[in-house]
Design a protein around this motif. Structure first.
Motif, PDB file in Angstrom:
ATOM      1  N   ALA A   1       0.822  -1.214   0.000  1.00  0.00           N
ATOM      2  CA  ALA A   1       0.000   0.000   0.000  1.00  0.00           C
ATOM      3  C   ALA A   1       0.855   1.262   0.000  1.00  0.00           C
ATOM      4  O   ALA A   1       0.563   2.226  -0.713  1.00  0.00           O
ATOM      5  CB  ALA A   1      -0.938  -0.001   1.208  1.00  0.00           C
ATOM      6  N   VAL A   2       1.910   1.252   0.809  1.00  0.00           N
ATOM      7  CA  VAL A   2       2.804   2.412   0.865  1.00  0.00           C
ATOM      8  C   VAL A   2       3.462   2.646  -0.486  1.00  0.00           C
ATOM      9  O   VAL A   2       3.491   3.773  -0.999  1.00  0.00           O
ATOM     10  CB  VAL A   2       3.876   2.229   1.955  1.00  0.00           C
ATOM     11  CG1 VAL A   2       4.926   3.324   1.863  1.00  0.00           C
ATOM     12  CG2 VAL A   2       3.237   2.241   3.341  1.00  0.00           C
ATOM     13  N   LEU A   3       3.989   1.575  -1.080  1.00  0.00           N
ATOM     14  CA  LEU A   3       4.640   1.699  -2.389  1.00  0.00           C
ATOM     15  C   LEU A   3       3.637   2.148  -3.452  1.00  0.00           C
ATOM     16  O   LEU A   3       3.955   2.994  -4.300  1.00  0.00           O
ATOM     17  CB  LEU A   3       5.268   0.364  -2.789  1.00  0.00           C
ATOM     18  CG  LEU A   3       6.449  -0.115  -1.938  1.00  0.00           C
ATOM     19  CD1 LEU A   3       6.907  -1.502  -2.377  1.00  0.00           C
ATOM     20  CD2 LEU A   3       7.602   0.878  -2.031  1.00  0.00           C
ATOM     21  N   ALA A   4       2.428   1.608  -3.380  1.00  0.00           N
ATOM     22  CA  ALA A   4       1.410   1.971  -4.366  1.00  0.00           C
ATOM     23  C   ALA A   4       0.976   3.422  -4.191  1.00  0.00           C
ATOM     24  O   ALA A   4       0.803   4.159  -5.176  1.00  0.00           O
ATOM     25  CB  ALA A   4       0.202   1.043  -4.234  1.00  0.00           C
ATOM     26  N   GLY A   5       0.801   3.847  -2.937  1.00  0.00           N
ATOM     27  CA  GLY A   5       0.407   5.233  -2.679  1.00  0.00           C
ATOM     28  C   GLY A   5       1.451   6.216  -3.175  1.00  0.00           C
ATOM     29  O   GLY A   5       1.117   7.229  -3.806  1.00  0.00           O
TER      30      GLY A   5
ATOM     31  N   SER B   1      -3.048   9.936  -0.970  1.00  0.00           N
ATOM     32  CA  SER B   1      -3.441   9.564   0.391  1.00  0.00           C
ATOM     33  C   SER B   1      -4.674   8.671   0.378  1.00  0.00           C
ATOM     34  O   SER B   1      -4.761   7.687   1.125  1.00  0.00           O
ATOM     35  CB  SER B   1      -3.724  10.825   1.221  1.00  0.00           C
ATOM     36  OG  SER B   1      -2.575  11.629   1.334  1.00  0.00           O
ATOM     37  N   LEU B   2      -5.648   9.014  -0.461  1.00  0.00           N
ATOM     38  CA  LEU B   2      -6.845   8.187  -0.582  1.00  0.00           C
ATOM     39  C   LEU B   2      -6.500   6.807  -1.155  1.00  0.00           C
ATOM     40  O   LEU B   2      -7.036   5.784  -0.704  1.00  0.00           O
ATOM     41  CB  LEU B   2      -7.879   8.887  -1.477  1.00  0.00           C
ATOM     42  CG  LEU B   2      -8.428  10.219  -0.949  1.00  0.00           C
ATOM     43  CD1 LEU B   2      -9.368  10.850  -1.984  1.00  0.00           C
ATOM     44  CD2 LEU B   2      -9.148  10.022   0.380  1.00  0.00           C
ATOM     45  N   ALA B   3      -5.594   6.789  -2.131  1.00  0.00           N
ATOM     46  CA  ALA B   3      -5.158   5.516  -2.705  1.00  0.00           C
ATOM     47  C   ALA B   3      -4.424   4.679  -1.661  1.00  0.00           C
ATOM     48  O   ALA B   3      -4.603   3.450  -1.586  1.00  0.00           O
ATOM     49  CB  ALA B   3      -4.267   5.769  -3.914  1.00  0.00           C
ATOM     50  N   LEU B   4      -3.608   5.337  -0.849  1.00  0.00           N
ATOM     51  CA  LEU B   4      -2.883   4.647   0.221  1.00  0.00           C
ATOM     52  C   LEU B   4      -3.853   3.939   1.157  1.00  0.00           C
ATOM     53  O   LEU B   4      -3.678   2.756   1.482  1.00  0.00           O
ATOM     54  CB  LEU B   4      -2.035   5.661   0.995  1.00  0.00           C
ATOM     55  CG  LEU B   4      -1.365   5.178   2.284  1.00  0.00           C
ATOM     56  CD1 LEU B   4      -0.326   4.116   1.970  1.00  0.00           C
ATOM     57  CD2 LEU B   4      -0.722   6.362   3.016  1.00  0.00           C
ATOM     58  N   GLY B   5      -4.885   4.669   1.589  1.00  0.00           N
ATOM     59  CA  GLY B   5      -5.873   4.059   2.471  1.00  0.00           C
ATOM     60  C   GLY B   5      -6.620   2.918   1.805  1.00  0.00           C
ATOM     61  O   GLY B   5      -6.874   1.877   2.422  1.00  0.00           O
ATOM     62  N   ALA B   6      -6.959   3.094   0.530  1.00  0.00           N
ATOM     63  CA  ALA B   6      -7.698   2.059  -0.200  1.00  0.00           C
ATOM     64  C   ALA B   6      -6.864   0.785  -0.347  1.00  0.00           C
ATOM     65  O   ALA B   6      -7.353  -0.333  -0.109  1.00  0.00           O
ATOM     66  CB  ALA B   6      -8.107   2.582  -1.571  1.00  0.00           C
ATOM     67  N   PHE B   7      -5.599   0.927  -0.723  1.00  0.00           N
ATOM     68  CA  PHE B   7      -4.725  -0.237  -0.882  1.00  0.00           C
ATOM     69  C   PHE B   7      -4.486  -0.938   0.451  1.00  0.00           C
ATOM     70  O   PHE B   7      -4.262  -2.149   0.492  1.00  0.00           O
ATOM     71  CB  PHE B   7      -3.387   0.173  -1.494  1.00  0.00           C
ATOM     72  CG  PHE B   7      -3.460   0.501  -2.962  1.00  0.00           C
ATOM     73  CD1 PHE B   7      -3.910  -0.437  -3.869  1.00  0.00           C
ATOM     74  CD2 PHE B   7      -3.073   1.746  -3.432  1.00  0.00           C
ATOM     75  CE1 PHE B   7      -3.978  -0.141  -5.231  1.00  0.00           C
ATOM     76  CE2 PHE B   7      -3.134   2.063  -4.786  1.00  0.00           C
ATOM     77  CZ  PHE B   7      -3.594   1.114  -5.687  1.00  0.00           C
TER      78      PHE B   7
END
Length: 465
Positions: free
Chosen positions: A28-32, A55-61
């Motif tokens: 998730a961190v890498l993807a965010g 940030s929203l992508a981080l939470g979603a992943f």
């Protein structure tokens, strides 16, 4: 030197907003971060929007509920802006007064008039360091690069011999010395003493800027031997002024907030009694808000009025200084939101779990985390804000000096190897008329030297504190 304490960090960690395992969190961190980098570099999206979406992508992943992710981001944004927003605004006003009044030109002209050819790189690093104290990095570049180009042209210098020292002075001030936004946020996040951090920051900054500036510029000039591009040499901004503020008054105004904060730090160390009357006074006048506000008010007279500004012109200068910082405030705030989201999904605990088998000093860990975020996002400020939030629990049990060194370690890491996802990279490239390869061999290497030399001196200081 204080090392990583797994027990302390675990005890202080808040309940994460997701139950994801470490593997998913790492992805998730890498993807965010990848989303942020892609949006900024590929789609040329504004950093504020990229950080918000990232940030929203981080939470979603990470599998966090959207409502919790939004709350984390909003909390981080609000807290960050509330902590440094006024200081950023005051710094912008002081910088605008310095530029519009001709005070910056006065400093430059006075020093250059007394400087020989061999000493010119040293003069440039001095000018950049002094002027860079109250200015944001981007503002400092816009202000100083025209001077750099004129000096290089007039003295027939290699552009790198003059430009690298100036860039080093600005960059070191930006990464290590408050009241710049990054160091201020890190100080707030880890609970460091601002005055002590400022004093130790100067101790680290002086040898760092010498090595990365005048000394490295000798090699940079050999690697990339170019002259100042004619089309980029503009008319100096203050030539339409009938008079300019004096050199002494200008320097005194710039250094005033730094002096006030240093006085507070010294009194805190010598007296160390919150009930003492002297310390109560210095705690007020040495606070960042009062110190910068004092400098702005003084600057209206020593810079603005000295240049012949009317009340209307002063008011116009203040108004013009505030408009451009809206973007900076939003980027800094979004960086704080991204940082808070990282914390709330449990990245701190993930780092703990990965670090259980590490025998790594806390200062070096803080530097490495800041380096990783800097490489991924391209923003020194975002790297500082995010890393400070992640390593804040490490400050528990540290002495005042060690906590300040933690801030400086983060600041040094945040400057590591600027490349294509950093706005500063493109700014330098375009102003100096270089290609990407030349910019990497000069600007990017210089930033890396600052980062590595900075952490080396931080680690050396930690041996005696």
């Amino acid at each position: 030197m204080t090392s990583l304490s797994v027990e302390i960090l675990a005890a202080d960690a808040a309940e994460p907003i997701t139950s994801a395992g470490n593997a998913q969190l790492g992805i998730a961190v890498l993807a965010g971060i990848a989303v942020i980098v892609l949006l900024i570099t590929k789609f040329k999206l504004h950093a504020f929007l990229a950080l918000t979406i990232g940030s929203l992508a981080l939470g979603a992943f990470a599998g966090a509920p959207l409502a919790d992710t939004i709350k984390s981001f909003s909390t981080g944004l609000g807290n960050t802006v509330a902590g440094v927003g006024v200081l950023i605004a005051l710094g912008a006003i002081l910088g605008k007064l310095l530029a519009d009044s001709g005070g910056a030109d006065q400093i430059v002209d006075t020093i250059l008039a007394k400087t020989g050819k061999k000493a010119m790189p040293w003069a440039m690093v001095l000018i950049a360091s002094v002027i860079g104290l109250p200015l944001f990095f981007e503002v400092g570049i816009v202000l100083l690069i025209p001077v750099v180009l004129m000096v290089a042209k007039r003295g027939n210098y290699s552009l790198m011999r003059i430009g690298i020292p100036a860039l080093a002075g600005l960059s070191v001030m930006h990464g290590l010395i408050p009241p710049h936004p990054g160091p201020l946020v890190a100080i707030d996040a880890v609970g460091a003493n601002l005055g002590v951090t400022l004093a130790l920051g100067l101790v680290v900054a002086i040898p760092t800027v010498i090595i990365a500036g005048p000394l490295f510029s000798k090699y940079a000039a050999r690697w990339v031997d170019i002259q100042a591009p004619e089309k980029m040499i503009p008319t100096r901004p203050s030539e339409d002024l009938e008079k300019r503020p004096g050199f002494g008054a200008t320097v005194a105004t710039i250094l005033l907030p730094v002096v006030l904060m240093l006085v507070k730090a010294l009194v805190d160390i010598v007296i160390d009694d919150p009930e003492n009357g002297v310390q109560k006074v210095t705690d007020v006048i040495g606070s960042p808000l009062i110190a910068l506000l004092t400098a702005v008010i003084v600057g209206m007279f020593t810079l603005g009025r000295a240049a012949g500004f009317t009340k209307e012109r002063l008011n116009s200068t203040v108004e013009k200084s505030l408009a451009p910082i809206a973007g900076i405030l939003l980027i800094v705030g979004a960086g704080g939101g991204f940082k808070q989201t990282l914390i709330d999904i449990g990245v701190g605990q993930m780092i703990l779990d990965f670090s259980k088998s590490w025998s790594i000093p806390a200062l070096l860990l803080a530097w490495l985390i800041a380096v990783a975020i800097r490489l991924a996002t391209g923003s020194a400020t975002v790297a500082t804000i995010s890393a400070a939030g992640l390593v804040a629990p490490l400050a528990e049990g540290m002495s005042t000096g060690e906590v300040s060194l933690l801030v400086l370690a983060i600041g040094a890491g945040s400057l590591f190897f600027s490349h294509v996802n950093d706005a500063g990279f493109w700014l330098v490239k375009e102003y100096f008329g270089m290609n990407v390869g030349q910019t990497i061999k000069t600007w990017s290497v210089m930033e890396t030297i600052i980062s590595v030399v900075g952490i080396v001196f931080v680690l050396l200081l930690s041996l005696v504190l």
